[in-house]
Write a protein that holds these residues in place. Structure first.
Motif, PDB file in Angstrom:
ATOM      1  N   LYS A   2       0.833  -1.199   0.000  1.00  0.00           N
ATOM      2  CA  LYS A   2       0.000   0.000   0.000  1.00  0.00           C
ATOM      3  C   LYS A   2       0.869   1.251   0.000  1.00  0.00           C
ATOM      4  CE  LYS A   2      -3.683   2.434   2.488  1.00  0.00           C
ATOM      5  NZ  LYS A   2      -3.435   3.605   1.695  1.00  0.00           N
ATOM      6  N   ILE A   3       1.965   1.234   0.758  1.00  0.00           N
ATOM      7  CA  ILE A   3       2.867   2.391   0.794  1.00  0.00           C
ATOM      8  C   ILE A   3       3.442   2.647  -0.597  1.00  0.00           C
ATOM      9  CG2 ILE A   3       5.068   3.264   1.680  1.00  0.00           C
ATOM     10  CD1 ILE A   3       4.378   1.947   4.348  1.00  0.00           C
ATOM     11  N   LEU A   4       3.865   1.580  -1.288  1.00  0.00           N
ATOM     12  CA  LEU A   4       4.410   1.735  -2.640  1.00  0.00           C
ATOM     13  C   LEU A   4       3.379   2.361  -3.574  1.00  0.00           C
ATOM     14  CD1 LEU A   4       6.410  -1.572  -3.265  1.00  0.00           C
ATOM     15  CD2 LEU A   4       7.327   0.745  -3.137  1.00  0.00           C
ATOM     16  N   ASN A   9       1.345   7.034  -6.527  1.00  0.00           N
ATOM     17  CA  ASN A   9       0.252   7.969  -6.829  1.00  0.00           C
ATOM     18  C   ASN A   9       0.645   9.408  -6.484  1.00  0.00           C
ATOM     19  OD1 ASN A   9      -1.446   5.974  -7.800  1.00  0.00           O
ATOM     20  ND2 ASN A   9      -2.407   5.632  -5.820  1.00  0.00           N
ATOM     21  N   PHE A  10       1.267   9.601  -5.328  1.00  0.00           N
ATOM     22  CA  PHE A  10       1.696  10.933  -4.910  1.00  0.00           C
ATOM     23  C   PHE A  10       2.718  11.508  -5.888  1.00  0.00           C
ATOM     24  CE2 PHE A  10       4.677  13.497  -2.226  1.00  0.00           C
ATOM     25  CZ  PHE A  10       3.829  14.574  -2.018  1.00  0.00           C
ATOM     26  N   LEU A  11       3.746  10.709  -6.224  1.00  0.00           N
ATOM     27  CA  LEU A  11       4.786  11.190  -7.140  1.00  0.00           C
ATOM     28  C   LEU A  11       4.247  11.395  -8.551  1.00  0.00           C
ATOM     29  CD1 LEU A  11       7.795   9.050  -5.893  1.00  0.00           C
ATOM     30  CD2 LEU A  11       7.410  11.502  -5.526  1.00  0.00           C
ATOM     31  N   THR A  12       3.317  10.553  -8.970  1.00  0.00           N
ATOM     32  CA  THR A  12       2.691  10.718 -10.287  1.00  0.00           C
ATOM     33  C   THR A  12       1.937  12.038 -10.343  1.00  0.00           C
ATOM     34  OG1 THR A  12       2.508   8.331 -10.647  1.00  0.00           O
ATOM     35  CG2 THR A  12       1.022   9.729 -11.911  1.00  0.00           C
ATOM     36  N   ASN A  13       1.151  12.320  -9.308  1.00  0.00           N
ATOM     37  CA  ASN A  13       0.397  13.578  -9.277  1.00  0.00           C
ATOM     38  C   ASN A  13       1.323  14.793  -9.293  1.00  0.00           C
ATOM     39  OD1 ASN A  13      -2.066  12.250  -9.253  1.00  0.00           O
ATOM     40  ND2 ASN A  13      -2.205  12.238  -7.028  1.00  0.00           N
ATOM     41  N   LEU A  14       2.392  14.737  -8.479  1.00  0.00           N
ATOM     42  CA  LEU A  14       3.362  15.838  -8.478  1.00  0.00           C
ATOM     43  C   LEU A  14       3.971  16.023  -9.869  1.00  0.00           C
ATOM     44  CD1 LEU A  14       5.388  15.321  -5.152  1.00  0.00           C
ATOM     45  CD2 LEU A  14       3.736  17.138  -5.644  1.00  0.00           C
ATOM     46  N   SER A  15       4.382  14.920 -10.482  1.00  0.00           N
ATOM     47  CA  SER A  15       5.043  14.974 -11.790  1.00  0.00           C
ATOM     48  C   SER A  15       4.098  15.505 -12.860  1.00  0.00           C
ATOM     49  CB  SER A  15       5.566  13.590 -12.175  1.00  0.00           C
ATOM     50  OG  SER A  15       6.495  13.133 -11.224  1.00  0.00           O
ATOM     51  N   GLU A  16       2.869  15.023 -12.838  1.00  0.00           N
ATOM     52  CA  GLU A  16       1.902  15.510 -13.830  1.00  0.00           C
ATOM     53  C   GLU A  16       1.679  17.015 -13.680  1.00  0.00           C
ATOM     54  OE1 GLU A  16      -0.886  11.667 -14.846  1.00  0.00           O
ATOM     55  OE2 GLU A  16      -1.358  12.793 -13.022  1.00  0.00           O
ATOM     56  N   GLU A  17       1.543  17.490 -12.449  1.00  0.00           N
ATOM     57  CA  GLU A  17       1.384  18.933 -12.220  1.00  0.00           C
ATOM     58  C   GLU A  17       2.612  19.707 -12.686  1.00  0.00           C
ATOM     59  OE1 GLU A  17       0.039  20.443  -8.382  1.00  0.00           O
ATOM     60  OE2 GLU A  17      -0.852  18.468  -7.991  1.00  0.00           O
ATOM     61  N   PHE A  18       3.783  19.197 -12.341  1.00  0.00           N
ATOM     62  CA  PHE A  18       5.026  19.873 -12.702  1.00  0.00           C
ATOM     63  C   PHE A  18       5.162  19.999 -14.221  1.00  0.00           C
ATOM     64  CE2 PHE A  18       9.545  19.587 -13.872  1.00  0.00           C
ATOM     65  CZ  PHE A  18       9.993  20.780 -13.318  1.00  0.00           C
ATOM     66  N   PHE A  19       4.966  18.883 -14.929  1.00  0.00           N
ATOM     67  CA  PHE A  19       5.181  18.880 -16.373  1.00  0.00           C
ATOM     68  C   PHE A  19       4.019  19.493 -17.152  1.00  0.00           C
ATOM     69  CE2 PHE A  19       8.207  15.475 -15.116  1.00  0.00           C
ATOM     70  CZ  PHE A  19       9.346  16.091 -15.602  1.00  0.00           C
ATOM     71  N   SER A 125      22.137   4.004   8.275  1.00  0.00           N
ATOM     72  CA  SER A 125      22.306   5.365   7.783  1.00  0.00           C
ATOM     73  C   SER A 125      20.991   5.956   7.262  1.00  0.00           C
ATOM     74  CB  SER A 125      23.356   5.345   6.676  1.00  0.00           C
ATOM     75  OG  SER A 125      23.289   6.464   5.866  1.00  0.00           O
ATOM     76  N   THR A 126      20.024   5.111   6.977  1.00  0.00           N
ATOM     77  CA  THR A 126      18.781   5.619   6.390  1.00  0.00           C
ATOM     78  C   THR A 126      17.842   6.143   7.465  1.00  0.00           C
ATOM     79  OG1 THR A 126      17.714   3.459   6.441  1.00  0.00           O
ATOM     80  CG2 THR A 126      18.879   4.042   4.420  1.00  0.00           C
ATOM     81  N   THR A 127      17.078   7.150   7.081  1.00  0.00           N
ATOM     82  CA  THR A 127      16.113   7.729   8.011  1.00  0.00           C
ATOM     83  C   THR A 127      14.693   7.415   7.565  1.00  0.00           C
ATOM     84  OG1 THR A 127      16.108   9.791   6.781  1.00  0.00           O
ATOM     85  CG2 THR A 127      17.642   9.624   8.636  1.00  0.00           C
ATOM     86  N   THR A 128      14.546   6.610   6.556  1.00  0.00           N
ATOM     87  CA  THR A 128      13.225   6.308   6.026  1.00  0.00           C
ATOM     88  C   THR A 128      13.150   4.842   5.638  1.00  0.00           C
ATOM     89  OG1 THR A 128      11.639   6.842   4.287  1.00  0.00           O
ATOM     90  CG2 THR A 128      13.936   7.054   3.701  1.00  0.00           C
ATOM     91  N   GLY A 129      12.001   4.274   5.781  1.00  0.00           N
ATOM     92  CA  GLY A 129      11.799   2.898   5.347  1.00  0.00           C
ATOM     93  C   GLY A 129      11.197   2.839   3.959  1.00  0.00           C
ATOM     94  N   ARG A 130      11.164   3.966   3.273  1.00  0.00           N
ATOM     95  CA  ARG A 130      10.518   4.043   1.965  1.00  0.00           C
ATOM     96  C   ARG A 130      11.467   3.601   0.866  1.00  0.00           C
ATOM     97  NH1 ARG A 130       6.721   7.977   3.733  1.00  0.00           N
ATOM     98  NH2 ARG A 130       5.331   7.954   1.950  1.00  0.00           N
ATOM     99  N   ASN A 159       8.283  -4.657 -10.575  1.00  0.00           N
ATOM    100  CA  ASN A 159       6.861  -4.915 -10.730  1.00  0.00           C
ATOM    101  C   ASN A 159       6.262  -3.824 -11.612  1.00  0.00           C
ATOM    102  OD1 ASN A 159       4.061  -5.139 -10.401  1.00  0.00           O
ATOM    103  ND2 ASN A 159       4.261  -5.893  -8.308  1.00  0.00           N
ATOM    104  N   SER A 160       5.678  -4.216 -12.737  1.00  0.00           N
ATOM    105  CA  SER A 160       5.134  -3.238 -13.684  1.00  0.00           C
ATOM    106  C   SER A 160       3.990  -2.413 -13.084  1.00  0.00           C
ATOM    107  CB  SER A 160       4.672  -3.938 -14.967  1.00  0.00           C
ATOM    108  OG  SER A 160       3.643  -4.859 -14.672  1.00  0.00           O
ATOM    109  N   ALA A 161       3.393  -2.885 -11.991  1.00  0.00           N
ATOM    110  CA  ALA A 161       2.345  -2.112 -11.319  1.00  0.00           C
ATOM    111  C   ALA A 161       2.921  -0.852 -10.682  1.00  0.00           C
ATOM    112  CB  ALA A 161       1.652  -2.969 -10.257  1.00  0.00           C
ATOM    113  N   TYR A 162       4.255  -0.828 -10.506  1.00  0.00           N
ATOM    114  CA  TYR A 162       4.915   0.321  -9.883  1.00  0.00           C
ATOM    115  C   TYR A 162       5.796   1.070 -10.878  1.00  0.00           C
ATOM    116  CZ  TYR A 162       3.152  -2.137  -5.864  1.00  0.00           C
ATOM    117  OH  TYR A 162       2.321  -2.774  -4.989  1.00  0.00           O
ATOM    118  N   VAL A 163       5.384   1.048 -12.122  1.00  0.00           N
ATOM    119  CA  VAL A 163       6.046   1.817 -13.174  1.00  0.00           C
ATOM    120  C   VAL A 163       4.973   2.669 -13.837  1.00  0.00           C
ATOM    121  CG1 VAL A 163       7.294   1.708 -15.371  1.00  0.00           C
ATOM    122  CG2 VAL A 163       7.776   0.023 -13.586  1.00  0.00           C
TER     123      VAL A 163
END
Length: 178
Positions: A2-4, A9-19, A125-130, A159-163
């Motif tokens: 679900k996090i992926l 979805n979040f990055l797609t929306n940002l990218s679509e707005e940006f471009f 060293s990482t601060t995120t589990g993402r 996984n093509s679902a995450y492309v």
């Protein structure tokens, strides 16, 4: 999973707005029309300015440095991640690398190498589990060819679902998120 999906979805929306911004489309067309190479840093700076003022973004870090696990990386001790983006009402940040190339094959290859690099970051060293995401800008290619490029260059299953890939309206370029 679900996090992926939420991150995509979040990055797609940002990218679509940006471009979709007219000024960005004009610059991209200028780069293509004048055969200008090497505008990746410009893209990162413009994207940073966009993120800093976006209402859904709580925090942005640029060039976040991480130690690499010396068992997996013999030649380098550290790496930098282009962006750490924290969405409002979220605890952890999404790591994002940005790539640009005038050749779609090269762009996808460099994106996948960045994912491989991130997997060598020292766990403590990482601060995120993402998971790391890569945003690439390249000439528009057919979906089948894009999938072929990803499958030929990958070091592990993607996984093509995450492309996600989409033509940048008004240009001959596309953006791809992996």
């Amino acid at each position: 999973m679900k996090i992926l999906k939420d991150d995509l979805n979040f990055l797609t929306n940002l990218s679509e707005e940006f471009f979709a911004q007219e000024t960005i489309v004009k610059k991209l067309n200028g780069f293509v029309d004048n055969q200008i190479k090497g505008w990746e840093i410009w893209l990162q700076v413009e994207f940073a300015l966009f993120l800093f003022s976006h209402s859904d973004v709580a925090e942005v870090e640029r060039e976040k440095r991480y130690e690499l696990d010396k068992r997996m990386s013999k030649d380098k001790d550290i790496c930098s991640i282009d962006f750490m983006i924290r969405q409002k009402h979220k605890q952890s940040s999404i790591p994002l690398e940005i790539k640009q190339h005038i050749n779609a094959s090269h762009c996808i290859r460099y994106m996948l190498k960045d994912i491989e690099k991130y997997e060598k970051v020292k766990g403590s060293s990482t601060t995120t589990g993402r998971s790391l995401w890569c945003l690439g800008v390249h000439p528009t290619v057919e979906e089948d060819y894009l999938n072929k490029l990803i499958n030929e260059n990958k070091f592990r299953d993607i996984n093509s679902a995450y492309v996600f890939s989409k033509n940048i309206e008004g240009t001959k370029l596309s953006f791809t998120l992996i």
